[in-house]
Design a protein around this motif. Structure first.
Motif, PDB file in Angstrom:
ATOM      1  N   MET A  35      35.846  48.310  61.821  1.00  0.00           N
ATOM      2  CA  MET A  35      34.590  48.329  60.855  1.00  0.00           C
ATOM      3  C   MET A  35      33.649  49.198  61.378  1.00  0.00           C
ATOM      4  N   VAL A  36      33.521  49.149  62.520  1.00  0.00           N
ATOM      5  CA  VAL A  36      32.405  50.155  63.526  1.00  0.00           C
ATOM      6  C   VAL A  36      33.006  51.362  63.210  1.00  0.00           C
ATOM      7  N   LEU A  37      34.290  51.789  63.175  1.00  0.00           N
ATOM      8  CA  LEU A  37      34.601  53.072  62.920  1.00  0.00           C
ATOM      9  C   LEU A  37      34.589  53.421  61.721  1.00  0.00           C
ATOM     10  N   GLN A  38      34.696  52.591  60.718  1.00  0.00           N
ATOM     11  CA  GLN A  38      34.582  53.027  59.143  1.00  0.00           C
ATOM     12  C   GLN A  38      33.528  53.306  58.959  1.00  0.00           C
ATOM     13  N   LEU A  43      26.418  53.644  60.846  1.00  0.00           N
ATOM     14  CA  LEU A  43      25.900  52.433  61.514  1.00  0.00           C
ATOM     15  C   LEU A  43      24.746  52.749  62.612  1.00  0.00           C
ATOM     16  N   SER A  44      23.686  51.818  62.303  1.00  0.00           N
ATOM     17  CA  SER A  44      22.439  52.029  63.281  1.00  0.00           C
ATOM     18  C   SER A  44      22.735  51.237  64.463  1.00  0.00           C
ATOM     19  N   LEU A  45      22.625  51.959  65.677  1.00  0.00           N
ATOM     20  CA  LEU A  45      23.035  51.294  67.122  1.00  0.00           C
ATOM     21  C   LEU A  45      21.902  50.916  67.868  1.00  0.00           C
ATOM     22  N   ILE A  89      27.311  46.411  70.034  1.00  0.00           N
ATOM     23  CA  ILE A  89      27.803  47.589  70.118  1.00  0.00           C
ATOM     24  C   ILE A  89      26.914  48.866  70.278  1.00  0.00           C
ATOM     25  N   GLY A  90      26.986  49.764  71.307  1.00  0.00           N
ATOM     26  CA  GLY A  90      26.040  50.518  71.648  1.00  0.00           C
ATOM     27  C   GLY A  90      25.217  50.620  72.876  1.00  0.00           C
ATOM     28  N   VAL A  91      25.517  49.519  73.643  1.00  0.00           N
ATOM     29  CA  VAL A  91      24.518  49.171  74.749  1.00  0.00           C
ATOM     30  C   VAL A  91      25.546  49.413  76.115  1.00  0.00           C
TER      31      VAL A  91
END
Ligand code: HAM
Length: 419
Positions: free
Chosen positions: A86-89, A94-96, A128-130
């Motif tokens: 879903m993150v890749l989609q 997607l704001s991280l 996601i993203g840290v």
């Protein structure tokens, strides 16, 4: 016909679902209080999402089949690959950082033991993203907050923490190629569960001889960070990140819950950094929850990697544990009112009364068949109703209904307009 649910699965009768809902409400309340947003996805996924070659137990436990269109599909055994998909989609939109949680049902064809079923619900929280261990600290704080909410303290539950970088430091010192690292982790995790001889062949296939396995076991017996610094060096990445994590735990006030334990590796191939699992200090049950950092999972699905970490927390072990400790709440059924028409002449009137009460937000059971007062009282007790509203022909003609408070036993006539 066998009326039980398939082996290893559970039916949730209303009394069971009340408990599950109670548990999920705690999961949700904690996740929301940490600013996480809820997501969901279908339980059915493409089997390719779970094709990993590291020899993990989970890939041998798939509920997979071919659908009528010839597609290879699987009932998800865990949520992390779905989250990654879903993150890749979403890609760049997607704001991280993203903080997501879910409570998916997961399916694994397990050998059943206490606390392990073939389906379970698994509370997931992922960041996601840290890249820093600030994310892990936040997750560990959420886990501790959950335990505290349900009445468990740090004397009951511990959270073992380590980092895959510990094992990586040891293994690379032994000259094992990097590409074997995930498979080595999976095998080392198995060392805890099966006799060493049972996996000797697999170890050898990865180039690990007996002396190397001895060295690994030795390193994994470490239980303090100073000892670890002695082995790997004080500025080794594993030592630095674990020290930082334990310092953050002090700031969160959760240091009592955490124990460094180098033997924690976890059995999933994709973890790359900090790994952790919560355990019952009374030590009879399997891990209560588990998680870690997986900074390179997304690229295995062909996308750009994002630093990520999270945990999965099943509903089975925690309920067993709370039961053992007498911490399960008593959750009787509840209902605001039962509306009883006293005779079929006032059925329409009773229907109006029930509709009025429902529109005011009350939970109301309207008695649907001709029933006597005595039955209604008994039924109200079974249903945990607070009030019995009796619609009788004489009262109705006078513009009232009789309201009986079942807790106090008080009874009064209420004008229909005042309901
Ligand atoms: P896992 O360690 O395989 O991790 O499972 C996490 C938790 O799910 C376990 O600690 C346990 O509470 C529960 N669980 C797993 N299998 C069963 C079962 N057969 N019956 C009952 N409960 C079970 C994962 O699944 C990772 N995807 C977690 C994660 C999320 N890592 C990062 N984000």
């Amino acid at each position: 016909m066998d009326l039980s649910s398939p082996r290893g699965t559970r039916d949730f009768f209303p009394e069971d679902l009340r408990l599950r809902t109670w548990l999920f409400e705690h999961f949700r309340a904690v996740a929301r209080s940490f600013g996480f947003e809820e997501y969901d996805a279908p339980v059915l996924e493409s089997t390719e999402l779970y094709i990993r070659k590291a020899g993990e137990e989970i890939t041998g436990q798939l509920y997979n089949f071919e659908d009528k269109g010839g597609r290879q599909v699987t009932l998800r055994p865990e949520m992390t690959p779905t989250l990654a998909r879903m993150v890749l989609q979403k890609g760049g939109s997607l704001s991280l950082p993203a903080r997501w949680f879910s409570i998916p049902q997961c399916w694994r064809y397990e050998r059943m033991t206490r606390g392990r079923k073939r389906e379970h619900y698994q509370w997931n929280m992922d960041v996601i993203g840290v890249a820093g261990v600030e994310a892990e600290a936040e997750l560990l704080a959420a886990i501790a907050a959950f335990f505290a909410r349900v009445g468990l303290g740090s004397a009951d539950i511990g959270i073992k923490v380590s980092s895959r970088r510990v094992l990586q430091g040891v293994v690379s010192g032994l000259g094992v190629p990097d590409e074997h690292f995930a498979a080595v982790c999976v095998l080392v995790d198995k060392l805890e569960k099966v006799p060493r001889e049972a996996i000797a062949g697999d170890m050898a296939a990865l180039g690990l001889d007996d002396a190397m396995v001895d060295a690994i076991i030795d390193a994994l017996s470490l239980r303090d960070l100073d000892g670890l610094a002695g082995v790997l060096g004080a500025d080794h990445a594993a030592v630095v990140e674990l020290r930082r994590l334990f310092a953050l735990a002090e700031a969160y006030g959760i240091a009592d819950w955490l124990v460094f334990d180098a033997s924690v590796v976890r059995g999933l191939a994709y973890y790359t950094g900090v790994v952790f699992e919560a355990f019952d200090r009374g030590a009879t049950l399997r891990a209560v929850c588990g998680g870690g950092r997986y900074d390179r999972l997304l690229s295995t699905f062909g996308g750009a990697d994002q630093p990520a970490c999270g945990f999965g927390f099943g509903d089975v072990v925690i309920l067993e544990l709370l039961k053992d400790k007498g911490l399960l709440p008593d959750l009787p059924p509840t209902l605001d009112a039962i509306v009883l028409p006293l005779g079929e002449d006032v059925r329409d009137a009773a229907t109006q009364v029930a509709t009025t009460l429902r529109s005011k937000g009350q939970s109301v059971e309207l008695v649907l068949e001709p029933k006597k007062m005595k039955w209604a009282f008994k039924h109200a007790t079974r249903r945990g109703a607070r009030t019995l509203v009796i619609v009788g022909p004489d009262e109705w003609a006078a513009g009232t209904v009789r309201v009986k408070d079942l807790e106090s036993g008080e009874q009064r006539d209420v004008a229909v307009g005042d309901l």
